[in-house]
Design a protein around this motif. Structure first.
Motif, short mmCIF file in Angstrom:
data_model
loop_
_atom_site.label_atom_id
_atom_site.label_comp_id
_atom_site.label_asym_id
_atom_site.label_seq_id
_atom_site.Cartn_x
_atom_site.Cartn_y
_atom_site.Cartn_z
N SER A 8 6.90 35.39 37.13
CA SER A 8 7.16 36.23 35.95
C SER A 8 8.44 35.81 35.24
CB SER A 8 7.21 37.71 36.33
OG SER A 8 8.25 37.95 37.24
N ASP A 9 9.45 35.35 35.98
CA ASP A 9 10.68 34.85 35.35
C ASP A 9 10.42 33.57 34.57
OD1 ASP A 9 12.13 36.93 36.44
OD2 ASP A 9 12.87 35.74 38.15
N ALA A 12 8.51 34.50 31.45
CA ALA A 12 9.41 35.16 30.50
C ALA A 12 10.27 34.14 29.77
CB ALA A 12 10.28 36.18 31.22
N GLU A 13 10.77 33.16 30.48
CA GLU A 13 11.61 32.14 29.86
C GLU A 13 10.81 31.32 28.84
OE1 GLU A 13 13.88 28.20 31.41
OE2 GLU A 13 14.12 30.01 32.62
N GLN A 16 10.08 33.43 25.76
CA GLN A 16 11.24 33.58 24.89
C GLN A 16 11.37 32.38 23.96
OE1 GLN A 16 14.91 34.41 26.92
NE2 GLN A 16 16.11 34.33 25.05
N GLU A 39 16.19 38.38 25.01
CA GLU A 39 15.68 38.37 26.38
C GLU A 39 14.22 38.81 26.38
OE1 GLU A 39 16.67 40.32 30.76
OE2 GLU A 39 17.86 40.91 29.03
N GLU A 41 11.43 40.31 29.29
CA GLU A 41 11.14 40.77 30.65
C GLU A 41 9.63 40.93 30.78
OE1 GLU A 41 13.15 44.43 31.41
OE2 GLU A 41 15.13 43.51 31.47
N THR A 43 6.46 41.98 33.40
CA THR A 43 6.15 42.69 34.64
C THR A 43 5.56 41.71 35.65
OG1 THR A 43 3.97 43.31 33.81
CG2 THR A 43 5.77 44.89 33.49
N ALA A 49 5.11 42.76 28.46
CA ALA A 49 6.36 42.04 28.25
C ALA A 49 7.22 42.84 27.29
CB ALA A 49 6.09 40.66 27.70
N LYS A 50 8.48 43.06 27.67
CA LYS A 50 9.46 43.67 26.78
C LYS A 50 10.25 42.55 26.13
CE LYS A 50 10.56 48.10 28.87
NZ LYS A 50 11.63 48.87 29.53
N TYR A 52 13.36 41.83 23.92
CA TYR A 52 14.60 42.37 23.38
C TYR A 52 15.04 41.45 22.25
CZ TYR A 52 14.77 45.26 27.54
OH TYR A 52 14.48 46.16 28.52
#
Length: 120
Positions: A8-9, A12-13, A16, A39, A41, A43, A49-50, A52
């Motif tokens: 998940s990291d 997410a990267e 982004q 950023e 995030e 789950t 995905a959030k 930011y």
């Protein structure tokens, strides 16, 4: 040997990077304007995905424009990422940059008043 980052990291990267590119070059909605993705995030099950983001002027129209463009962004992400399902996108305004600038201004004001009082 264990992996340094969870899946998940890593997703997410990558999201982004891709979202920053899509928001800058592909989204044509004038309500969105200039947005910086600070950023992402995701789950653990990769369902949500959030995202930011920060912007020069956060307005409700901008938030609405981002929410409306979420379907387009999700479609484009599905073409760019090798995922079975692309997460639902949820946009959250990141006020940390605004807060940092506010604190910096307060410190500058205190230092200026301190220097003025020492000169007297």
């Amino acid at each position: 040997m264990a992996k340094e980052f969870s899946r998940s990291d890593r997703v997410a990267e990558q999201m982004q990077r891709e979202l920053a590119d899509l928001l800058q070059f592909e989204v044509k909605d004038p309500r969105v304007g200039m947005v910086t993705v600070t950023e992402v995030e995701v789950t653990g099950d990769l369902a949500h995905a959030k995202i930011y983001y920060s912007a020069k002027a956060n307005t409700p129209e901008q938030q609405q424009g981002l929410e409306k463009s979420a379907g387009f962004l999700r479609t484009q992400l599905s073409k760019r990422l090798l995922l079975r399902t692309v997460p639902q996108l949820h946009f959250v305004y990141d006020a940390s940059i605004d807060n940092g600038m506010k604190i910096s201004r307060l410190i500058d004001d205190v230092l200026a008043s301190d220097a003025a009082s020492k000169d007297k």
